[in-house]
Design a protein around this motif. Structure first.
Motif, mmCIF file in Angstrom:
data_model
loop_
_atom_site.group_PDB
_atom_site.id
_atom_site.type_symbol
_atom_site.label_atom_id
_atom_site.label_comp_id
_atom_site.label_asym_id
_atom_site.label_seq_id
_atom_site.Cartn_x
_atom_site.Cartn_y
_atom_site.Cartn_z
ATOM 1 N N SER A 1 -1.685 4.412 -1.404
ATOM 2 C CA SER A 1 -3.080 4.402 -0.962
ATOM 3 C C SER A 1 -3.311 3.196 -0.068
ATOM 4 C CB SER A 1 -4.019 4.320 -2.176
ATOM 5 O OG SER A 1 -5.344 3.975 -1.802
ATOM 6 N N PHE A 2 -4.294 3.287 0.804
ATOM 7 C CA PHE A 2 -4.753 2.108 1.538
ATOM 8 C C PHE A 2 -5.252 1.071 0.537
ATOM 9 C CE2 PHE A 2 -8.574 4.639 0.878
ATOM 10 C CZ PHE A 2 -9.472 3.686 0.436
ATOM 11 N N HIS A 3 -5.391 -0.175 0.974
ATOM 12 C CA HIS A 3 -6.066 -1.214 0.205
ATOM 13 C C HIS A 3 -7.227 -1.745 1.037
ATOM 14 C CE1 HIS A 3 -2.414 -2.351 -2.576
ATOM 15 N NE2 HIS A 3 -2.855 -1.122 -2.751
ATOM 16 N N THR B 1 0.858 -1.191 0.000
ATOM 17 C CA THR B 1 0.000 0.000 0.000
ATOM 18 C C THR B 1 0.891 1.237 0.000
ATOM 19 O OG1 THR B 1 -0.095 -0.056 2.408
ATOM 20 C CG2 THR B 1 -1.857 -1.185 1.228
ATOM 21 N N GLN C 1 -2.158 2.739 4.561
ATOM 22 C CA GLN C 1 -1.116 3.157 3.622
ATOM 23 C C GLN C 1 0.273 2.889 4.206
ATOM 24 O OE1 GLN C 1 -1.541 7.269 2.587
ATOM 25 N NE2 GLN C 1 0.386 7.389 1.471
ATOM 26 N N PHE D 1 -8.911 0.736 -4.010
ATOM 27 C CA PHE D 1 -7.838 1.644 -3.614
ATOM 28 C C PHE D 1 -8.010 2.973 -4.345
ATOM 29 C CE2 PHE D 1 -6.561 -0.960 -7.144
ATOM 30 C CZ PHE D 1 -5.853 -0.135 -8.011
#
Length: 349
Positions: free
Chosen positions: A297-299, A294, A329, A347
């Motif tokens: 971005s977050f997943h 990540t 992230q 994402f």
């Protein structure tokens, strides 16, 4: 809550919908036989939004009160979370969302995209060479009749069931579906409405007793300021009221360009399902192990089938079918599966 960066199971927010919900979501999550859900119809499960709750344990039951808010895990991420919904729905209104270039004080844009988890039925876009004036007149006539019937019900001069019967006959005669594309949707099809201005609705059909089973990814914008309706399927509330619709606004913002109203639903790319300026969705098929990072971005991972063990090396969680996890992230992680597992990864671009 600790702000430790690690994978977390998400505690979903379940939304009851007595009129168009069902048991599919609960059964998929393995909760169909829980006593607390007896005779409960769930229409949506919020799998991610700005107020999502995270499990502070590794338990897959997700029914405990041991939870914390997702907001503390944003860290450097300044962009808002998308709203992700696992939905079972049928018979919703004819509607659209405005294009970003056309939003104003009254109506806000809301990008929205769907991935179908089962076969279903929709209306999508307007038909080629349709008579827009006649379509608008039809919607206005239905709106007028619905309001008249509503007054009679609220006065006690007409039973709600009888009003529904009269409304249905009138609507069938007017046939608003003649102006829009009515499509059968197959499991695995993708519908991307993120451009805005496009007509859409979920429909009812005896061929599809489950209704429409959809994985939705959208911007988190409230319904009142983003959804413009032209026809509400002849529905009355318990007290006889009808939902406010906005026929004139709907036709002001309706995209009538022929090329934008033709849809090829089956995605040629079965991995990258959709990529918009606001969110992306990938489909992952895993039979052993895969790695992810990540970085920007977050997943968000949702298990469509199978079971996944998600680990950052020191912390591990097991994500079962119908459930989600959140990976903040800046984390390298692995996904392991004992058999064939299908996941959806959301994402930010």
């Amino acid at each position: 809550m600790s702000t430790q960066k690690k994978p977390y199971l998400i505690i979903p927010k379940l939304i009851e919908q007595p009129t168009w919900g069902g048991s599919y979501i609960l059964e998929t999550k393995g909760w169909g036989k829980k006593a607390q859900f007896n005779n409960v119809k769930i229409g949506q499960s919020y799998e991610l939004f700005g107020q999502s709750k995270l499990s502070l344990s590794n338990s897959s039951s997700l029914m405990q009160v041991d939870e914390g808010g997702i907001d503390v895990l944003v860290f450097k991420e300044k962009r808002p979370f998308p709203l992700i919904k696992f939905t079972q729905a049928r018979g919703n209104s004819f509607q659209l969302h405005v294009k970003r270039s056309e939003q104003g004080k009254k109506w806000k844009a809301k990008a929205e995209s769907w991935f179908y988890l089962e076969n279903g039925k929709v209306t999508l876009g307007i038909k080629k060479n349709v008579n827009i004036h006649k379509y608008k007149r039809t919607c206005l006539d239905i709106e007028k009749t619905m309001k008249e019937l509503s007054v009679l019900v609220k006065r006690g001069e007409l039973k709600r069931k009888e009003a529904e019967r009269v409304a249905k006959l009138f609507i069938v005669e007017k046939n608003p579906w003649q102006f829009v594309n009515v499509l059968d949707v197959k499991k695995g099809d993708v519908i991307d409405l993120s451009a805005g201005g496009l007509h859409h609705s979920w429909e009812e059909d005896k061929k599809y007793p489950l209704g429409n089973i959809v994985y939705e990814v959208q911007q988190d914008v409230n319904d009142q300021s983003s959804t413009i309706r032209s026809f509400d399927q002849g529905k009355f509330k318990e007290n006889g009221d009808v939902r406010e619709i906005a026929v004139k606004d709907y036709f002001s913002f309706l995209d009538t360009d022929e090329k934008n109203n033709h849809f090829d639903l089956k995605k040629k790319d079965s991995i990258h399902l959709f990529k918009t300026p606001y969110y992306c969705l990938d489909r992952l098929l895993i039979d052993k192990e895969t790695a992810g990072t990540t970085s920007s971005s977050f997943h968000h991972l949702f298990v469509v089938r199978g079971e996944a063990r998600v680990s950052d090396g020191g912390n591990a969680i097991v994500v079962k079918r119908g459930h989600s996890c959140f990976i903040p992230q800046g984390i390298a992680y692995t996904i392991k599966s004992q058999g064939k597992t299908e996941l959806l990864k959301t994402f930010l671009p």
